[in-house]
Write a protein that holds these residues in place. Sequence first.
Motif, PDB file in Angstrom:
ATOM      1  N   ARG A 242       0.832  -1.205   0.000  1.00  0.00           N
ATOM      2  CA  ARG A 242       0.000   0.000   0.000  1.00  0.00           C
ATOM      3  C   ARG A 242       0.868   1.256   0.000  1.00  0.00           C
TER       4      ARG A 242
ATOM      5  N   PHE B  80       0.968   7.771   6.037  1.00  0.00           N
ATOM      6  CA  PHE B  80       0.516   6.390   6.260  1.00  0.00           C
ATOM      7  C   PHE B  80       1.532   5.624   7.117  1.00  0.00           C
TER       8      PHE B  80
ATOM      9  N   ARG C  58       1.026   4.109  11.029  1.00  0.00           N
ATOM     10  CA  ARG C  58       1.183   2.697  11.398  1.00  0.00           C
ATOM     11  C   ARG C  58       2.316   2.509  12.412  1.00  0.00           C
TER      12      ARG C  58
ATOM     13  N   GLY D  67     -14.035  -1.350   7.571  1.00  0.00           N
ATOM     14  CA  GLY D  67     -12.689  -0.915   7.195  1.00  0.00           C
ATOM     15  C   GLY D  67     -11.817  -0.507   8.350  1.00  0.00           C
ATOM     16  N   ARG D  68     -12.286  -0.730   9.572  1.00  0.00           N
ATOM     17  CA  ARG D  68     -11.540  -0.235  10.730  1.00  0.00           C
ATOM     18  C   ARG D  68     -10.327  -1.125  11.019  1.00  0.00           C
ATOM     19  N   PRO D  69      -9.139  -0.525  11.142  1.00  0.00           N
ATOM     20  CA  PRO D  69      -7.993  -1.343  11.539  1.00  0.00           C
ATOM     21  C   PRO D  69      -8.099  -1.716  13.021  1.00  0.00           C
TER      22      PRO D  69
ATOM     23  N   ILE E 223      -6.614   6.165  13.705  1.00  0.00           N
ATOM     24  CA  ILE E 223      -5.585   6.936  12.999  1.00  0.00           C
ATOM     25  C   ILE E 223      -6.253   8.051  12.191  1.00  0.00           C
ATOM     26  N   ALA E 224      -5.628   9.221  12.151  1.00  0.00           N
ATOM     27  CA  ALA E 224      -6.089  10.294  11.251  1.00  0.00           C
ATOM     28  C   ALA E 224      -4.875  11.038  10.730  1.00  0.00           C
ATOM     29  N   HIS E 225      -4.946  11.458   9.466  1.00  0.00           N
ATOM     30  CA  HIS E 225      -3.871  12.298   8.947  1.00  0.00           C
ATOM     31  C   HIS E 225      -4.430  13.366   8.033  1.00  0.00           C
TER      32      HIS E 225
ATOM     33  N   ASP F 159     -10.106  12.386  14.449  1.00  0.00           N
ATOM     34  CA  ASP F 159     -10.001  12.981  13.111  1.00  0.00           C
ATOM     35  C   ASP F 159      -9.301  14.322  13.198  1.00  0.00           C
TER      36      ASP F 159
ATOM     37  N   GLU G 140     -16.447  12.912  11.647  1.00  0.00           N
ATOM     38  CA  GLU G 140     -15.567  11.788  11.284  1.00  0.00           C
ATOM     39  C   GLU G 140     -15.050  11.079  12.529  1.00  0.00           C
TER      40      GLU G 140
ATOM     41  N   LYS H 292     -15.750   7.186  12.989  1.00  0.00           N
ATOM     42  CA  LYS H 292     -14.632   6.240  13.104  1.00  0.00           C
ATOM     43  C   LYS H 292     -14.765   5.422  14.392  1.00  0.00           C
TER      44      LYS H 292
ATOM     45  N   GLY I 260     -17.246   2.957  13.673  1.00  0.00           N
ATOM     46  CA  GLY I 260     -16.666   1.967  12.755  1.00  0.00           C
ATOM     47  C   GLY I 260     -17.275   1.973  11.374  1.00  0.00           C
TER      48      GLY I 260
ATOM     49  N   GLY J  68     -17.445   4.670   9.508  1.00  0.00           N
ATOM     50  CA  GLY J  68     -16.910   5.747   8.697  1.00  0.00           C
ATOM     51  C   GLY J  68     -18.071   6.459   8.014  1.00  0.00           C
ATOM     52  N   LEU J  69     -17.778   7.036   6.867  1.00  0.00           N
ATOM     53  CA  LEU J  69     -18.783   7.854   6.181  1.00  0.00           C
ATOM     54  C   LEU J  69     -19.818   7.022   5.441  1.00  0.00           C
ATOM     55  N   LEU J  70     -19.780   5.693   5.623  1.00  0.00           N
ATOM     56  CA  LEU J  70     -20.851   4.871   5.053  1.00  0.00           C
ATOM     57  C   LEU J  70     -22.178   5.145   5.776  1.00  0.00           C
TER      58      LEU J  70
HETATM   59  C1  LIG Z   1     -12.831   6.289   7.648  1.00  0.00           C
HETATM   60  C2  LIG Z   1     -12.881   7.560   6.828  1.00  0.00           C
HETATM   61  C3  LIG Z   1     -13.880   8.487   7.510  1.00  0.00           C
HETATM   62  C4  LIG Z   1     -11.468   8.160   6.810  1.00  0.00           C
HETATM   63  O1  LIG Z   1     -11.455   9.469   6.339  1.00  0.00           O
HETATM   64  P1  LIG Z   1     -10.287  10.228   5.561  1.00  0.00           P
HETATM   65  O2  LIG Z   1     -10.559  11.675   5.799  1.00  0.00           O
HETATM   66  O3  LIG Z   1     -10.194   9.711   4.212  1.00  0.00           O
HETATM   67  O4  LIG Z   1      -8.902   9.852   6.219  1.00  0.00           O
HETATM   68  P2  LIG Z   1      -8.329  10.045   7.693  1.00  0.00           P
HETATM   69  O5  LIG Z   1      -6.914  10.387   7.585  1.00  0.00           O
HETATM   70  O6  LIG Z   1      -9.208  10.919   8.520  1.00  0.00           O
HETATM   71  O7  LIG Z   1      -8.460   8.568   8.308  1.00  0.00           O
HETATM   72  C5  LIG Z   1      -7.847   7.517   7.701  1.00  0.00           C
HETATM   73  C6  LIG Z   1      -7.816   6.357   8.661  1.00  0.00           C
HETATM   74  O8  LIG Z   1      -9.136   5.999   9.032  1.00  0.00           O
HETATM   75  C7  LIG Z   1      -9.073   4.642   9.469  1.00  0.00           C
HETATM   76  N1  LIG Z   1     -10.290   3.998   9.004  1.00  0.00           N
HETATM   77  C8  LIG Z   1     -10.592   3.575   7.770  1.00  0.00           C
HETATM   78  N2  LIG Z   1     -11.827   3.036   7.757  1.00  0.00           N
HETATM   79  C9  LIG Z   1     -12.302   3.118   9.020  1.00  0.00           C
HETATM   80  C10 LIG Z   1     -13.518   2.727   9.642  1.00  0.00           C
HETATM   81  N3  LIG Z   1     -14.502   2.140   8.971  1.00  0.00           N
HETATM   82  N4  LIG Z   1     -13.663   2.981  10.959  1.00  0.00           N
HETATM   83  C11 LIG Z   1     -12.695   3.569  11.671  1.00  0.00           C
HETATM   84  N5  LIG Z   1     -11.518   3.965  11.127  1.00  0.00           N
HETATM   85  C12 LIG Z   1     -11.334   3.735   9.817  1.00  0.00           C
HETATM   86  C13 LIG Z   1      -7.791   4.044   8.910  1.00  0.00           C
HETATM   87  O9  LIG Z   1      -6.930   3.768   9.987  1.00  0.00           O
HETATM   88  C14 LIG Z   1      -7.216   5.130   8.064  1.00  0.00           C
HETATM   89  O10 LIG Z   1      -5.826   5.287   8.169  1.00  0.00           O
HETATM   90  P3  LIG Z   1      -4.788   4.251   7.501  1.00  0.00           P
HETATM   91  O11 LIG Z   1      -5.374   3.885   6.189  1.00  0.00           O
HETATM   92  O12 LIG Z   1      -3.519   5.003   7.430  1.00  0.00           O
HETATM   93  O13 LIG Z   1      -4.743   3.117   8.442  1.00  0.00           O
HETATM   94  C15 LIG Z   1     -13.338   7.330   5.382  1.00  0.00           C
HETATM   95  O14 LIG Z   1     -12.297   6.739   4.657  1.00  0.00           O
HETATM   96  C16 LIG Z   1     -14.551   6.411   5.330  1.00  0.00           C
HETATM   97  O15 LIG Z   1     -15.650   6.820   5.631  1.00  0.00           O
HETATM   98  N6  LIG Z   1     -14.400   5.163   4.955  1.00  0.00           N
HETATM   99  C17 LIG Z   1     -15.551   4.250   5.004  1.00  0.00           C
HETATM  100  C18 LIG Z   1     -16.116   4.132   3.647  1.00  0.00           C
HETATM  101  C19 LIG Z   1     -15.236   3.251   2.854  1.00  0.00           C
HETATM  102  O16 LIG Z   1     -14.881   2.177   3.256  1.00  0.00           O
HETATM  103  N7  LIG Z   1     -14.862   3.767   1.719  1.00  0.00           N
HETATM  104  C20 LIG Z   1     -13.953   3.072   0.872  1.00  0.00           C
HETATM  105  C21 LIG Z   1     -14.379   3.254  -0.516  1.00  0.00           C
HETATM  106  S1  LIG Z   1     -14.555   1.720  -1.274  1.00  0.00           S
END
Ligand SMILES: CC(C)(COP(=O)(O)OP(=O)(O)OC[C@H]1O[C@@H](n2cnc3c(N)ncnc32)[C@H](O)[C@@H]1OP(=O)(O)O)[C@@H](O)C(=O)NCCC(=O)NCCS
Length: 278
Positions: free
Chosen positions: A35, A48, A52, A83-85, A95-97, A137, A178, A182, A185, A187-189
């Motif tokens: 990745r 990233f 980690r 998608g939660r680690p 994690i957030a960046h 976040d 967010e 998170k 768990g 996320g934005l789904l």
């Molecule tokens: C989780 C989510 C809110 C992250 O938002 P973002 O602004 O893009 O990124 P951020 O830096 O704030 O956060 C990223 C981290 O969120 C974490 N994360 C991802 N999915 C998560 C979840 N379902 N629940 C909690 N944390 C999650 C990961 O650790 C990720 O960091 P990493 O990839 O370095 O390990 C967003 O990606 C989301 O809603 N994902 C769910 C929808 C999905 O799965 N989409 C994928 C498209 S197929």
Amino acid sequence: MPTPLLTASVTVWCAAPGAAGVRASAWLSPAEALRASAFRHEEDRQRFVTGRALVRAALGERLGVSPTEVAIRVGPRDAASPGRPFVEGAPSFSIAHAGRWVLVAVVGAVTGSRGVAGDATSDGDLDVAAGVDVGVDVESTAPARDHLTDLLDAVPPGERPADGWDAESFTRSWARREAVLKAVGTGLLAPRDDLLLSPADHAAAVVRSRGAVPAPDRLALRDLELPSEPSGARPSPSAGETHLAAVALCSPGAPVAFSTVELADGPTLLSRHGLGNP
Ligand SMILES: CC(C)(COP(=O)(O)OP(=O)(O)OC[C@H]1O[C@@H](n2cnc3c(N)ncnc32)[C@H](O)[C@@H]1OP(=O)(O)O)[C@@H](O)C(=O)NCCC(=O)NCCS
């Protein structure tokens, strides 16, 4: 008897994107290395890798193992968090960046109490199975400064501040949202209107929830006050850009509240394990 309240302490490790340094790549699993190699921008790769590395260093210390023995899995730990680690048998982390920040929040001591938030009556520390998840976040105000009108549909009208939206208030609402989602768990789904937070000019709070988002008393939310730069970071070229952050807890089985939230220095943690920039 009322359901016991859980209180949890949270540590939020803060670092700049490149804080883990070049040796951090050796800590990545094969899947993470793949990745990392796919990022088009070097700074995204560094964010990233540093995220980690902070997770491995923090959980390694908690579990009493070497950081490289901390196996981070991503996947369907349960139906709500595709998608939660997570790390089997370890406290919840998040994690957030964004921009010049990498944040890693880790749940510390979880205490059960029979009273309400702040009650000193304690039934003692619970183990990681207490079921308290954390979400963190951080967001730059820059996208909202440039595209505020296009973004407003993403937050419920009920979160609008009394004086109307601006880049700062939108970003505040978004970071809170967010963080909560998170912790849940999904996320934005989760559909936008399954979660209503307090207006962006009020103290952070969950007002209403439905669907996959647990009841407001099963969630806790706080804003984080970040310093202007992570320690050791080069001065930012993007003047005027600020970063806003929030942290949340989710405990589907019991009411939950924060005991303490501590911002901690990521480079100090990493240097204890031989990582960082000399
Ligand atoms: C989780 C989510 C809110 C992250 O938002 P973002 O602004 O893009 O990124 P951020 O830096 O704030 O956060 C990223 C981290 O969120 C974490 N994360 C991802 N999915 C998560 C979840 N379902 N629940 C909690 N944390 C999650 C990961 O650790 C990720 O960091 P990493 O990839 O370095 O390990 C967003 O990606 C989301 O809603 N994902 C769910 C929808 C999905 O799965 N989409 C994928 C498209 S197929």
